[in-house]
Scaffold this motif. Sequence first.
Motif, mmCIF file in Angstrom:
data_model
loop_
_atom_site.group_PDB
_atom_site.id
_atom_site.type_symbol
_atom_site.label_atom_id
_atom_site.label_comp_id
_atom_site.label_asym_id
_atom_site.label_seq_id
_atom_site.Cartn_x
_atom_site.Cartn_y
_atom_site.Cartn_z
ATOM 1 N N ASP A 119 13.860 168.848 92.465
ATOM 2 C CA ASP A 119 14.044 167.452 92.857
ATOM 3 C C ASP A 119 12.682 166.821 93.129
ATOM 4 N N ARG A 120 12.677 165.508 93.290
ATOM 5 C CA ARG A 120 11.424 164.761 93.298
ATOM 6 C C ARG A 120 10.434 165.231 94.358
ATOM 7 N N ARG A 164 9.177 168.669 93.663
ATOM 8 C CA ARG A 164 8.327 168.643 92.469
ATOM 9 C C ARG A 164 6.917 168.204 92.849
#
Length: 377
Positions: free
Chosen positions: A173-174, A177
Motif C-alpha cells: 500500500d502507499r 511503499r
Amino acid sequence: MTAAGDPDSAYVRMANLTKKFGDFTAVDAVSLDIRRGEIFCLLGGSGSGKTTLLRMLAGFERPSGGAIHIDGEDMSAIPPYERPVNMMFQSYALFPHMSVERNIAFGLEQEGLQRAEIRRQVGDILDIVKMGGFGSRKPHQLSGGQRQRVALARALVKRPKLLLLDEPLAALDRKLREHTQFELISIQQRLGVTCIVVTHDQEEAMTLGTRLGVMNHGRIAQVGTPSDIYESPVTRFVADFIGSVNMFEGRVSEDGAECVRIRSEELGCTVRAERSVHCVGGSTVWTAIRPEKINISRHRPLAASAQRADAAENVVRGTVREIAYMGDMSIYLVQLDSGRMMRVTLPNITRGTERGFAREESVWLSWHGSSPVVLTE
Ligand code: ATP
C-alpha cells in the motif's frame, strides 16, 4: 573491464538491443549505459517493453539483435545462472512451504556452501532487511511488506553485482511503499549493488532512481535525472507521461537569443519562454507548463497590467470550473476565455480557506518566463 570506483563508468552497456516476437518489436534498438552503483529506473506504460529488457539482461530472453556487456564482458554466450545478475520478479515467488530462512538459504545451498556459512549469511541479510526475528515463519504468516523484504533478501544474499527488480513494490500500500522505497535506497547504498528497477509508477521512479529512462513502444524516449525528466522533458510524450502538464500548441512568433515567443490561439496569449530549444520562426511548437508553476490571482498581475490586452504575455484570464481539495494541495481546473482548460495546483500552506478560490470565480493565471518548456516534437 570498466574502472572500478569510477562513478560514471558504464557497468551495463546495451547497444542496439532489440527483441522481436514474430513481427512485433517489443524492444527496439535500445542503447543505454547503466553506471556502477546507481539505481536506474525504467519507467513506461504497460507493454512498453520494460520487462522484456530486464529479461534480456538476466539472460531469460535471447535478444533478436544488439549486444549486452556487463562489466565489460559480452553476455551473448553467458547463460542466466553464470551472469553476475539476480532478478526479483513482480510476484515475489517465495516457496510457500519453506520458512523465511530456508527460502533465503536456497540459493546458497545450491552453491554447496557449508551450513554454518549459510546460516551466517542468511542471518546477516535478514538483519539488513530488518527481518531478523522472522526466520522461522512461512511466507503466508508475513505481511505483504515483510514478504517483499524476504524476496529482496533472497535476491541480495548471493551478492549479485547487478540486481534487477521488476515492479518490486507494486503489492504494497502507499504508505508502506514509500517507507520501503527509502529502505531499498539505504540497503542499496550499503551493499553498493547496481540496480535496475522497472516500474510504471512515476513517483516511485522519481524517489528511487538516480536516473530514469522513459520507455515508449520499445524505445527509450529520454534518459536523465528525475529533475531533468520532470523539468526539461524533450518530447510531448515525456512531458505528458511524467506528472501533470498543461500543453498548448502555438506558432513561433520570435526566436530571440534569450527567449522565444510563441503565439498560441488555444491559450489566448503569447508565451514567452526563457529557456528553450532553437525553434524555426513560424513553425508549430508546443509549450508545456506544469500546474504548480502557475500563479492564480483575483486581479490582473501587475507585470501584465502594462501590456496591451491583445499583446498579453504569460498571462490569461479564465473561470474556475472545478476545485479538488487534496489535503496538502488543491487542484483548480480553470476554463480559459479561449475555451481550453488549464490545471493549476496550489499548496495549502495554511489551514484556513482565505487563499481559496470559489467555483465560477473569475481569475487571472500567470507564470514566469522560466516555466514553459518549448517542445518541437
Ligand atoms: P507491463 O508494465 O504491463 O508489465 P512492460 O513494459 O513490462 O509492460 P513487456 O512485458 O516487456 O512490457 O512487453 C512488451 C510487449 O511485448 C507487449 O506488447 C507484450 O505483449 C509483448 N510480449 C512480451 N512477451 C511476449 C512473448 N513471449 N510473446 C509475444 N509477445 C510478447
